[in-house]
Design an enzyme around this catalytic site. Sequence first.
Site, PDB file in Angstrom:
ATOM      1  N   ASP A 108       3.854   7.200  -7.378  1.00 45.77           N
ATOM      2  CA  ASP A 108       5.160   6.734  -6.407  1.00 45.77           C
ATOM      3  C   ASP A 108       6.024   7.165  -7.363  1.00 45.77           C
ATOM      4  OD1 ASP A 108       3.878   6.444  -4.040  1.00 45.77           O
ATOM      5  OD2 ASP A 108       3.012   4.330  -4.660  1.00 45.77           O
ATOM      6  N   HIS A 120      -1.289   0.749 -12.327  1.00 42.82           N
ATOM      7  CA  HIS A 120      -2.046   1.126 -11.150  1.00 42.82           C
ATOM      8  C   HIS A 120      -3.546   0.283 -11.481  1.00 42.82           C
ATOM      9  CE1 HIS A 120      -4.529   3.327  -8.474  1.00 42.82           C
ATOM     10  NE2 HIS A 120      -3.453   3.830  -7.976  1.00 42.82           N
ATOM     11  N   HIS A 130       0.809  -1.294   0.000  1.00 41.23           N
ATOM     12  CA  HIS A 130       0.085  -0.081  -0.109  1.00 41.23           C
ATOM     13  C   HIS A 130       0.884   1.371   0.012  1.00 41.23           C
ATOM     14  CE1 HIS A 130      -3.280   2.466   0.568  1.00 41.23           C
ATOM     15  NE2 HIS A 130      -3.735   2.262   1.800  1.00 41.23           N
TER      16      HIS A 130
HETATM   17  N1  CMC Z   1       6.043  -3.541 -14.327  1.00 38.69           N
HETATM   18  C1  CMC Z   1       6.056  -4.648 -15.179  1.00 38.69           C
HETATM   19  N2  CMC Z   1       5.087  -5.195 -15.370  1.00 38.69           N
HETATM   20  C2  CMC Z   1       3.715  -4.815 -14.706  1.00 38.69           C
HETATM   21  C3  CMC Z   1       3.720  -3.727 -14.059  1.00 38.69           C
HETATM   22  C4  CMC Z   1       5.027  -3.047 -13.763  1.00 38.69           C
HETATM   23  N3  CMC Z   1       5.148  -2.118 -12.750  1.00 38.69           N
HETATM   24  N4  CMC Z   1       2.647  -3.808 -13.380  1.00 38.69           N
HETATM   25  C5  CMC Z   1       1.845  -4.524 -13.968  1.00 38.69           C
HETATM   26  N5  CMC Z   1       2.577  -5.319 -14.897  1.00 38.69           N
HETATM   27  C6  CMC Z   1       2.213  -6.375 -15.907  1.00 38.69           C
HETATM   28  C7  CMC Z   1       1.812  -7.655 -15.126  1.00 38.69           C
HETATM   29  O1  CMC Z   1       2.722  -8.381 -15.128  1.00 38.69           O
HETATM   30  C8  CMC Z   1       0.749  -7.990 -16.015  1.00 38.69           C
HETATM   31  O2  CMC Z   1       1.272  -8.596 -17.306  1.00 38.69           O
HETATM   32  P1  CMC Z   1       0.849 -10.102 -18.124  1.00 38.69           P
HETATM   33  O3  CMC Z   1      -0.720  -9.461 -18.482  1.00 38.69           O
HETATM   34  O4  CMC Z   1       1.695 -10.282 -19.023  1.00 38.69           O
HETATM   35  O5  CMC Z   1       0.484 -11.036 -16.776  1.00 38.69           O
HETATM   36  C9  CMC Z   1       0.080  -6.778 -16.486  1.00 38.69           C
HETATM   37  O6  CMC Z   1       1.017  -5.838 -16.645  1.00 38.69           O
HETATM   38  C10 CMC Z   1      -1.336  -6.476 -15.692  1.00 38.69           C
HETATM   39  O7  CMC Z   1      -0.859  -6.491 -14.316  1.00 38.69           O
HETATM   40  P2  CMC Z   1      -1.752  -6.650 -12.877  1.00 38.69           P
HETATM   41  O8  CMC Z   1      -0.814  -7.191 -12.221  1.00 38.69           O
HETATM   42  O9  CMC Z   1      -2.811  -7.439 -13.573  1.00 38.69           O
HETATM   43  O10 CMC Z   1      -2.254  -5.241 -12.751  1.00 38.69           O
HETATM   44  P3  CMC Z   1      -2.932  -5.030 -11.307  1.00 38.69           P
HETATM   45  O11 CMC Z   1      -3.896  -3.964 -11.490  1.00 38.69           O
HETATM   46  O12 CMC Z   1      -3.210  -6.096 -10.461  1.00 38.69           O
HETATM   47  O13 CMC Z   1      -1.466  -4.353 -10.454  1.00 38.69           O
HETATM   48  C11 CMC Z   1      -0.359  -2.900  -9.665  1.00 38.69           C
HETATM   49  C12 CMC Z   1      -1.665  -2.958 -10.169  1.00 38.69           C
HETATM   50  C13 CMC Z   1      -0.076  -1.170  -9.052  1.00 38.69           C
HETATM   51  C14 CMC Z   1      -0.252  -3.623  -8.241  1.00 38.69           C
HETATM   52  C15 CMC Z   1       1.022  -3.199 -10.649  1.00 38.69           C
HETATM   53  O14 CMC Z   1       1.025  -2.429 -11.606  1.00 38.69           O
HETATM   54  C16 CMC Z   1       2.327  -3.233  -9.815  1.00 38.69           C
HETATM   55  O15 CMC Z   1       2.710  -4.062  -9.130  1.00 38.69           O
HETATM   56  N6  CMC Z   1       3.144  -1.744  -9.880  1.00 38.69           N
HETATM   57  C17 CMC Z   1       4.333  -1.602  -9.356  1.00 38.69           C
HETATM   58  C18 CMC Z   1       4.175  -1.204  -8.001  1.00 38.69           C
HETATM   59  C19 CMC Z   1       3.804   0.109  -7.910  1.00 38.69           C
HETATM   60  O16 CMC Z   1       4.003   0.905  -8.459  1.00 38.69           O
HETATM   61  N7  CMC Z   1       2.848   0.289  -6.887  1.00 38.69           N
HETATM   62  C20 CMC Z   1       2.231   1.820  -6.591  1.00 38.69           C
HETATM   63  C21 CMC Z   1       0.767   1.899  -7.062  1.00 38.69           C
HETATM   64  S1  CMC Z   1       0.195   3.380  -6.800  1.00 38.69           S
HETATM   65  C22 CMC Z   1      -0.352   3.413  -5.231  1.00 38.69           C
HETATM   66  C23 CMC Z   1      -1.436   4.299  -4.843  1.00 38.69           C
HETATM   67  O17 CMC Z   1      -2.460   4.580  -5.739  1.00 38.69           O
HETATM   68  O18 CMC Z   1      -1.477   4.619  -3.499  1.00 38.69           O
END
Ligand code: CMC
Length: 432
Positions: free
Chosen positions: A364, A308, A269
Site C-alpha cells: 500500500d 505487515h 483491510h
Molecule cells: N509504523 C510504526 N511502527 C509500527 C508500524 C508502522 N507502520 N507497524 C508496526 N509498528 C511497530 C509496532 O508499534 C510494534 O512496536 P513495539 O514492538 O515497540 O510495540 C512493532 O512494530 C510490531 O508491530 P505489530 O503491531 O505487532 O505488528 P502487526 O503484525 O500486528 O501489524 C500491521 C501489522 C500491518 C497492522 C502494522 O504494521 C501496521 O499497522 N502498519 C501500518 C498500516 C498498513 O500499512 N497496513 C497495510 C498492510 S498491507 C495490506 C495487505 O496485505 O493487504
Amino acid sequence: MTENHTLTVRDNRTGEEYELPITDGTVRASDFGKIGKTEDEPGLAVYDPGFTNTASTRSAVTYIDGDKGILEYRGYPIEQLAEKSTYLEVAYLLIHGELPTREQHDKWVHEITFHTFVHENLKSQLQGFRYDAHPMGMLLSSVGALSTFYPEARNISDPQVRHDQVVRLIAKMPTLGAWSFRHAQGKPYVYPDNELTYTENFLSMLFKMSEQKYNPDPRLAKALEVLFILHADHEQNCSTNAVRSVGSSQVDPYSAVSAGIAALYGPLHGGANEAVLKMLKRIKVPENIPAFIEGVKKGDEKLMGFGHRVYKNFDPRATIIKKAVDDVFEVTGVNPLLEIAQELERIALEDDYFVSRKLYPNVDFYSGLIYEALQFPPEMFTVLFAIPRTSGWLAQWIELVDDKEQKIARPKQIYTGDRQLTFPSAEERWSR
Ligand code: CMC
C-alpha cells in the site's frame, strides 16, 4: 511426512494423558475436544480471536512465506506473473489451478469479454443511489443484487453453473466498479467496449466522454494489469475468510463475494493506501519528514504503508509496484508526493526503530500514489482492490465447495454473560 508425529498432552485436572496426531504442523482442534470430555462437561476448546494461529482450511491456491518475502499463486512466483502474464490469465490460473493452453486462454478471454454487460435493471438500481454514495457501498450491494438476476446460481454443486457465475462475476466487476465511479461524478455510465482488453475496457468505462472510441494509453493499461495481478489473491485474509465463511452456508457465489467486498471495505483491510496518501499530504514537504519520523518513534502514530502481519523482511508486491510507479508517472507526470514517499522510505530503512522491528514498505505504500495519478479519488481505492480480488475469492470459494472436509462455519464461544435470571415484573423493570 509427519505421519508418526504426535503431541502428548497431560490434563493436570485429571492426570490423564492424551496423544494427539500432528499432521502438516497442525493438531486438530476436535482432538482437543476429547480432552476432559464427560457426559456433563464439554471437552477442551481452543481460544483464538482473529484466527491468529488457526488453520481453517487446506488450500492449494496461494502460498506465502512471510519471512522470505515469497508470494506464489498456484506455485508461480508473483514476480514472474507480474512480468510475463495478464490479469485474465492469472485469474484462469487461480480458478482452474493451472495455466491455460492457447485454446483455453482464448475461450476464457472471449467468455469474460462477452459477459461484461449488466442487466439494465441493475443500472437503474445504481442510479437510485444518492449522488455522494460511497462507490464501495454501491459495488457491494450491486454484486449482492446480481444473485437475484441469476437465481440458478444457487445450484452450487453443478460445475457448469459455477463456471457461468465465475465468468459473470469476473466480467461484470469492472463495469459495476466503473459505474460507481461515474455515478459520484454525475457522468453518464459508459457501456463496455468488447474490443478492448480487460484493463483497457475498465479505463474506457471510467474515463470515456464524447469520443467515438476511447484508446487508453497502453502503459497505463499495463500498470493497471500489474496492480490487478498483485491484488488477485493473498490466501486466508479477512475478506477471503468472509467469502469462505458465508459460502460455507452453501449460498450462491454473488452473496458470498459481496460478503468479501464488505470485509474489504473496512479500513483495517482495504483502506491502508488511502491512509498513506493522507499521511503524505499532511507531511507536505520533505523538510517535515524528520519531525514526523520522531513522532512515529515516540508512538504518536504509525508510518502508514509500512509493516505487515505476514511479511517480515519485504513485501514482494511492494518491490513490483515501485517499478509500476515509474511507468505511470511517465504518462501522468510525477505526483509531487512521490518525493516525500521516497525520502520517507530512505530515512525509515536506515533507522534502527524500523530496521529492528522489521518494518518495510508494504503493497500500500506506493499503490495510493499510482491511483491518485490515475485520477481516482481515495474512495475508489478499495474498489480497485475488490475488482481483481474477485478471482482469488472465487478460486477459494470453489475450493471450499469441493472440499469434503469443510462444514458450515460455526465457531465456539466462551460465554461470559449472566445465566438463569428471573424475568422481572413490569413494575420492577420500569421503576429502576
Ligand atoms: N509504523 C510504526 N511502527 C509500527 C508500524 C508502522 N507502520 N507497524 C508496526 N509498528 C511497530 C509496532 O508499534 C510494534 O512496536 P513495539 O514492538 O515497540 O510495540 C512493532 O512494530 C510490531 O508491530 P505489530 O503491531 O505487532 O505488528 P502487526 O503484525 O500486528 O501489524 C500491521 C501489522 C500491518 C497492522 C502494522 O504494521 C501496521 O499497522 N502498519 C501500518 C498500516 C498498513 O500499512 N497496513 C497495510 C498492510 S498491507 C495490506 C495487505 O496485505 O493487504
